[in-house]
Write a protein that holds these residues in place. Structure first.
Motif, PDB file in Angstrom:
ATOM      1  N   TYR A 125      -8.202   1.215   1.153  1.00 18.81           N
ATOM      2  CA  TYR A 125      -6.797   1.568   0.987  1.00 18.81           C
ATOM      3  C   TYR A 125      -5.920   0.448   1.519  1.00 18.81           C
ATOM      4  O   TYR A 125      -6.221  -0.154   2.551  1.00 18.81           O
ATOM      5  CB  TYR A 125      -6.480   2.858   1.750  1.00 18.81           C
TER       6      TYR A 125
ATOM      7  N   LYS B 216       1.276   1.041   2.214  1.00 21.15           N
ATOM      8  CA  LYS B 216       2.481   1.055   1.376  1.00 21.15           C
ATOM      9  C   LYS B 216       3.713   0.899   2.249  1.00 21.15           C
ATOM     10  O   LYS B 216       3.714   1.361   3.388  1.00 21.15           O
ATOM     11  CB  LYS B 216       2.593   2.420   0.684  1.00 21.15           C
TER      12      LYS B 216
ATOM     13  N   SER C  55      -2.196   2.732  -7.679  1.00 22.36           N
ATOM     14  CA  SER C  55      -1.371   3.534  -6.782  1.00 22.36           C
ATOM     15  C   SER C  55      -1.307   4.961  -7.278  1.00 22.36           C
ATOM     16  O   SER C  55      -1.208   5.195  -8.496  1.00 22.36           O
ATOM     17  CB  SER C  55       0.044   2.977  -6.732  1.00 22.36           C
TER      18      SER C  55
ATOM     19  N   ASN D  47      -1.077   7.032  -2.038  1.00 21.85           N
ATOM     20  CA  ASN D  47      -1.907   5.934  -1.554  1.00 21.85           C
ATOM     21  C   ASN D  47      -2.006   4.788  -2.546  1.00 21.85           C
ATOM     22  O   ASN D  47      -1.716   4.939  -3.730  1.00 21.85           O
ATOM     23  CB  ASN D  47      -3.318   6.444  -1.253  1.00 21.85           C
ATOM     24  N   ARG D  48      -2.454   3.667  -2.007  1.00 25.42           N
ATOM     25  CA  ARG D  48      -2.708   2.483  -2.829  1.00 25.42           C
ATOM     26  C   ARG D  48      -4.178   2.124  -2.623  1.00 25.42           C
ATOM     27  O   ARG D  48      -4.605   1.868  -1.500  1.00 25.42           O
ATOM     28  CB  ARG D  48      -1.822   1.335  -2.333  1.00 25.42           C
ATOM     29  N   ILE D  49      -4.949   2.162  -3.703  1.00 28.64           N
ATOM     30  CA  ILE D  49      -6.387   1.944  -3.579  1.00 28.64           C
ATOM     31  C   ILE D  49      -6.734   0.600  -4.203  1.00 28.64           C
ATOM     32  O   ILE D  49      -6.391   0.328  -5.349  1.00 28.64           O
ATOM     33  CB  ILE D  49      -7.170   3.059  -4.298  1.00 28.64           C
TER      34      ILE D  49
ATOM     35  N   TYR E  59      -3.475   5.296   4.722  1.00 28.44           N
ATOM     36  CA  TYR E  59      -3.550   6.275   3.632  1.00 28.44           C
ATOM     37  C   TYR E  59      -3.495   7.693   4.170  1.00 28.44           C
ATOM     38  O   TYR E  59      -3.697   7.936   5.353  1.00 28.44           O
ATOM     39  CB  TYR E  59      -4.824   6.071   2.809  1.00 28.44           C
TER      40      TYR E  59
END
Lengths: 309, 531
Positions: free
Chosen positions: B63, B66, B89, B93-95, B274
């Protein structure tokens, strides 16, 4: 120490400092206004210096040859064949870099004063280096081959380790300060104060040694030979002042360091410097600023040495 | 020459007055806030992942943080080698996914960014009661899930123990839960997985166990809750991530950390990575996956400055946009704008202090390049390049080469030394040294040449002395150029460069004695004073 003593000391120190020419002031008040940038080559290029000085009758070491391109070196061996004693130097070198002093001819080449042996090929390569600017900050350069100056016999006792030279600061055609630079064992025959040569302050009126320094420290006797350095009168002093002023008038530069060698038949000018150093003040134990002030303010001009000659 | 004097003074006055006028205008009329110019603490975080490939396809996930109102993420950079990076995204979360095919041998992947975060604290209204119902999108935060056994009788038992009379206001409820988890449940330094029930039964847990128990109890009490994973940022290298919880109260997600006793607050050095009870890294099997976080604390101009400047007119922000449109970032612009300050430092060292260095502005340039390596590694790199190159020059002296080709060889050597240092430093994990490539190569070659000439003509002592002096000036220039205050000032008021010109004009007319000359002529000064 009490506060008032501190204060008095500080004021004394300030007063003393005011007599010393600083690097910043040398540049701003003496070099820039007196030496136009466009005239720098006259000093920086020793070949040009010699041509100009020679043309106005100032004695300079005789130039045997000069080389500016690689193909001119084809005739090197013929050119050097009759020469036994000579000096090879870059026209635009600095700090004595690239100078080779040949003192005798051998069967298959020459020997330098430092005992180094050179064949014709060695000299060719060295001269090629000079031409390609190895000793002149990457600029292409000329190599000068000139007569070796034989030191005046009176100076041999004082300077047994190499050619001693006289530096005279000349401002507006008037001599200001002078010193004798004497090579030592440690300086490897070079008359360069940074490399360990002695600096002897010379009284401008009499040509007599008045104070001496070695690595910035005052001394009275030669560190190698232990002879007395002070109180000796240089030979040809009046002649030295005369040709220095003559040289200063021959060039459009008004703040100069003139370097001379003294031979048995009289002084010769080796080179002129448009950015002469300020260590000469330490050698004389004398601040230059009051002297320069007199010269720069003509109406208060006192009787100068030159006028008295 | 009176004309020249008049011109000098006029220009000098103008160069001082015009920028001061502009600055006053910006402060008074355009409402620049001086408070924004004071730099803020930020952290540079470098995620480093290494794997050993055996010819199989490899994928790794983690993760990435952000930006949100509490934390500001900037300057994201990555090096992935053979891997392809995809970032997906979702609303929370941003993976990041790295994939590569048929990977052989050791590989490493870096992702780094700069975080500037704020401390937050929430005040929970005292009389607030637990709502009976919530909007449907909060339903997932009330359900049982793996490890969070909301409906287990033991959770009821725990709640009975902490809150016997269940109908108390939210603030009281959360205080009791928080105190119970913080004070009654021992902190355990354990990196494995602990579910809510196990944590309760053992009476001790690490962050994830405490977090799950908190979430389970809150959900049981009809308070939406979720776990949050992130990092506690502190300079150094770490592998430990952290977990805390957020409870939905009165329309806000309020943070609680029952390991470090943060009740309804989160310190500025907490980085949120995350949301949700997931693992930080997922990856293919049998690849000897290793990771670490390299964290460096530093001061940077406040992010609000950049945003605020953008609002007003007559404004460099517009100018900055012009630069950004051609690929010059504000960061690079900042470096460029600081070079004149470094130059001023070198001028002061030369003309006022009287220290001899290699090259006039070399110290300023090295200092600006050392921004990426850090001062220590920059200095080590500088000395290494100079000494090695001077040794090579020695060797070439022996070979007797002509000047220009020799200089070209020196330049090539500098390039090779710098690239070699980069490769070696990556190999041995000395990340900072890898940035030597920003060094001004041609100037270094010339410096090495001058070092060698110094060494040959005036001895190693003198050459070493000038090198040390150069390092001193590099350090001074570095300190000034890294000054966050000056950086913020010049970004907000680039007209300050005119003041620098004025200062240099003044120094250009200064004929005073350099400090080194006081030493050099001390005896002469006393002798003159006695006259």
């Amino acid at each position: 120490m009490s506060w008032s003593a501190w204060k008095a000391n500080w004021q004394n120190f300030r007063r003393g400092s005011a007599h010393v020419l600083t690097m910043n002031q040398r540049n701003l008040h003496f070099i820039y206004p007196n030496n136009a940038r466009k005239h720098f080559p006259i000093a920086d290029n020793k070949l040009l210096t010699k041509q100009i000085l020679g043309a106005s009758g100032v004695p300079v070491p005789e130039t045997y040859q000069s080389y500016s391109s690689f193909f001119e070196l084809r005739s090197l061996e013929q050119d050097l064949a009759p020469c036994h004693e000579f000096v090879i130097k870059p026209a635009q070198g600095s700090g004595g870099g690239g100078i080779v002093v040949i003192s005798e001819k051998t069967e298959d080449g020459w020997r330098s004063v430092s005992g180094h042996h050179y064949t014709a090929a060695d000299l060719r390569r060295h001269i090629a280096d000079i031409i390609f600017g190895v000793y002149s900050f990457g600029l292409s350069d000329h190599a000068i081959i000139e007569a070796r100056v034989d030191q005046h016999t009176e100076l041999n006792e004082l300077s047994p380790f190499g050619l001693t030279d006289v530096r005279i600061i000349v401002c507006h055609h008037q001599p200001v300060l002078s010193m004798l630079r004497v090579p030592t064992k440690a300086s490897d025959g070079k008359a360069n104060l940074h490399q360990g040569a002695l600096g002897i302050g010379i009284d401008i009126e009499t040509g007599c040694g008045i104070h001496a320094i070695h690595h910035g420290e005052a001394l009275t006797h030669h560190p190698d030979t232990h002879i007395d350095l002070l109180g000796r009168n240089l030979p040809f002093w009046d002649e030295i002042l005369r040709i220095s002023c003559q040289a200063a008038q021959a060039v459009p530069l008004k703040y100069l360091g003139i370097d001379l060698a003294i031979a048995n038949d009289g002084p010769l000018i080796l080179e002129i410097n448009v950015r002469p150093g300020i260590e000469i003040q330490n050698a004389n134990m004398l601040g230059m600023r009051p002297l320069l002030k007199q010269i720069a303010a003509p109406d208060q001009q006192l009787e100068t040495v030159r006028n008295s000659l | 020459m009176p004309n020249r004097r008049f011109f000098f003074l006029t220009l000098f006055a103008l160069l001082i007055a015009a920028p001061l006028g502009l600055i006053s205008y910006k402060l008074l009329v355009l409402d620049y806030r001086m408070a924004d110019l004071i730099p803020a603490t930020s952290y540079h975080v470098d995620i480093n992942m290494t794997v050993d490939g055996h010819g199989d396809d490899i994928s790794m996930h983690t993760y990435l943080p952000k930006s949100d109102p509490r934390q500001h993420i900037t300057e994201e950079t990555q090096t992935s080698g053979d891997f392809r990076l995809d970032i997906n995204s979702d609303p929370l979360n941003r993976i990041a996914t790295w994939k590569a095919e048929a990977v052989e041998g050791p590989q490493s992947v870096h992702y780094s960014f700069v975080v500037q975060a704020q401390h937050v604290q929430y005040r929970i209204p005292t009389g607030l009661q637990i709502p009976k119902s919530y909007p449907p999108q909060l339903a997932p935060y009330l359900r049982a899930e793996e490890g969070v056994q909301v409906n287990d009788p033991l959770i009821d038992e725990a709640i009975d123990k902490i809150i016997p009379q269940r109908d108390i206001p939210i603030s009281e409820l959360l205080t009791r839960m928080h105190r119970y988890l913080q004070d009654e449940l021992r902190n355990k330094n354990f990196s494995g997985y602990t579910d809510a029930i196990t944590a309760y039964k053992l009476g001790e847990a690490s962050c994830n166990g405490k977090g799950r128990l908190f979430v389970a109890m809150a959900r049981k009490m009809n308070l939406p809750a979720r776990s949050v994973s992130g990092l506690i940022m502190k300079s150094g290298n770490k592998r430990v991530s952290h977990q805390w919880v957020e409870i939905y109260v009165n329309g806000y997600w309020v943070p609680f950390d029952t390991i470090n006793d943060h009740f309804a607050e989160l310190p500025a050095n907490f980085l949120t990575l995350y949301y949700g009870d997931e693992v930080l890294f997922r990856h293919s099997r049998n690849i000897n996956f290793q990771y670490s976080f390299q964290i460096t604390k530093k001061l940077v101009p406040k992010s609000s400055l950049r945003e605020h400047i953008g609002d007003s007119m007559l404004n460099i922000a517009n100018l900055y946009q012009t630069f950004e449109s051609v690929g010059i970032s504000q960061n690079l612009l900042k470096i460029i704008l600081m070079i004149p300050f470094g130059a001023l430092v070198t001028v002061i060292f030369r003309n006022v202090i009287g220290i001899e260095t290699f090259g006039t502005f070399l110290p300023a340039l090295i200092a600006s390049a050392a921004r990426d390596t850090g001062l220590l590694w920059g200095a080590i790199g500088f000395v290494m390049v100079i000494v090695l190159t001077a040794l090579i020059r020695r060797g070439m002296d022996w070979l007797q080469l002509l000047h220009s080709p020799k200089m070209a060889i020196l330049l090539t050597s500098v390039v090779m030394i710098i690239l070699g240092a980069t490769v070696l430093s990556v190999q041995f994990g000395l990340g900072q040294l890898a940035h030597l490539s920003l060094f001004p190569i041609a100037i270094l070659a010339i410096t090495a040449e001058r070092f060698a000439i110094f060494e040959a003509e005036q001895g190693l002592y003198k050459a070493a002395r000038v090198t040390v002096a150069t390092l001193v000036v590099i350090a001074a220039a570095y300190t000034v150029m890294e000054s966050q205050f000056l950086q913020s000032m010049v970004l907000a008021f680039p007209e300050l460069l005119f003041v620098l010109i004025a200062l240099n004009m003044w120094l250009g007319k200064w004929i005073g004695m350099r400090i080194s000359e006081f030493v050099r002529f001390r005896k002469l000064i006393w002798s003159e004073a006695a006259k």
